[in-house]
Design a protein around this motif. Sequence first.
Motif: not given
Length: 519
Positions: A305-320
């Motif tokens: 939720x509020x995905x725009x706050x997490x939409x960067x490569x560093x955060x996406x790597x952690x989430x994956x």
Amino acid sequence: MKMFPSYLYDTQSNAEKKVFQKIQSTTTLGKDAVAFHSLNIPEHINQRSGEADFVILCKTGLFVLEVKGGKIWRNANGWTFTDRNGKNYLRKKGPFRQAEDAMYSIIDRIKNKFGDKITKTLIFGYGVILPDCNLPESEEWSSNILLNSNNFNLFDRWLSSFAAHWREQTPWGKALSDDALKEIASYLRPDFETAIALHSQIENAEEQIERFTNEQFNFLDIMKENNRIICSGGAGTGKTFLAAELSRRLSPENTVLFVCRSKILSSYLKSKLRDIKNTVVSSFDALSAESSRRDIEKFDVLILDEGQDLCNFEDLTVLESYLKKGWRNGTWYFFHDINNQAGIVGKYDPDAMEYLKSFPHVSIPLRKNCRNTKPIVEEIQRLTNSDMGVPGNGIGPEVEAINASEGGQAEELCRQLEKLRAENISFHDITILSAKDFNSSCVNKLQRSSRKHIQVINDFNISSPDLNKIQFSRIGDFKGLESQCVIIIDVDKNLPNYQQLLYIGMSRARAKLILILNT
């Protein structure tokens, strides 16, 4: 049979749970049959409002079922119901009358909506189900409309004879067409399928339940049938409601990780979704701790939720790293508003969004604003040039915009708070949103007697704020949340993100919006 809702919401009635399972598993009334559990009746024929335990809609017709658990008996004083805790309740009206009244209330509403074109030949009836006890035979009711405990295991056979009984009682009746069945089902659906509202209530007002629009109902069905969704929508279009409801629907058969950047929003959602066993709600920074606490390394489903706050490569790597099968093959749902809310909190990288879009997915745009009144939507559009979608909540109070010098904002704020109190608006229905923290805000310049009524919202108290105090928050920290009455302060036109702050802050208001802007 298709059930609405598709899973059983929290209920204290074991009897209703038993009947829910029976109805859900039956096919005796045809593949097009649908059933509604706990259908709200806002215009009941004999009382202010009511509720039907179960409503079945099929090609044959419409049927209302009243379910009673525990013991039941009747004497000269009326009907007595004994609950599972042994407490007795005396009622003048018995279960058959309750079911009949609910049935006619629903039929009246359908008639008011569609006229005689459907109701003139509609077959309808009512019945009573007692999973825990038995009523004796009586001239007052037919065995065709009563299912006792001793025959409960023969539910399918009884349901078939029950529908046949009412078909025989209505010789002029006709089977519903496909279109008529869909029309009635679509009309009844918003009365029961709800999501938890993220707002406080105005004192002396009736409790309001945030209803999804028909558009959003359809989107929920689409989301559940697809493994990867990117859902975009402006503030007030129901992204957080959809994300929360989706986690409820998916959790019975999956482990679900529900993530947002904001600690405040995650704490609030955690308190509202705590009854869902397989869902873990976490802020991004607490992922490791939450995963370890629940002893889950990877989850079946990831909801952002509020995905725009997490939409960067560093955060996406952690989430994956927490998602089974990763971004390419995993099951994930990304809710965002990159056009107006990106960059205020966290970091947004357009290339990261393109990376996410490169994986097979379904895109869903939300256009219906179901939070803000028309005056609020129009004022946001005027001041920020933002596309707020189609306003869905109708008319409301006009937005008040006051210009004040930086030094005069505290005085103006005090006046506005006094006016709201004079209008009998409770403190807990008022939220002050600022571009600054409390110590730097003009709120800190209020008299001590006024400041004592203000509570700074944080991730510890958001789930249970002091109901005798006004809430205060920085605008960015209040994303995803909302309030009946919002006052915006400390927003300087010279700020580089001026319009974004206004957009986020103003769109938090459900009914009343006051702007105190720097001159």
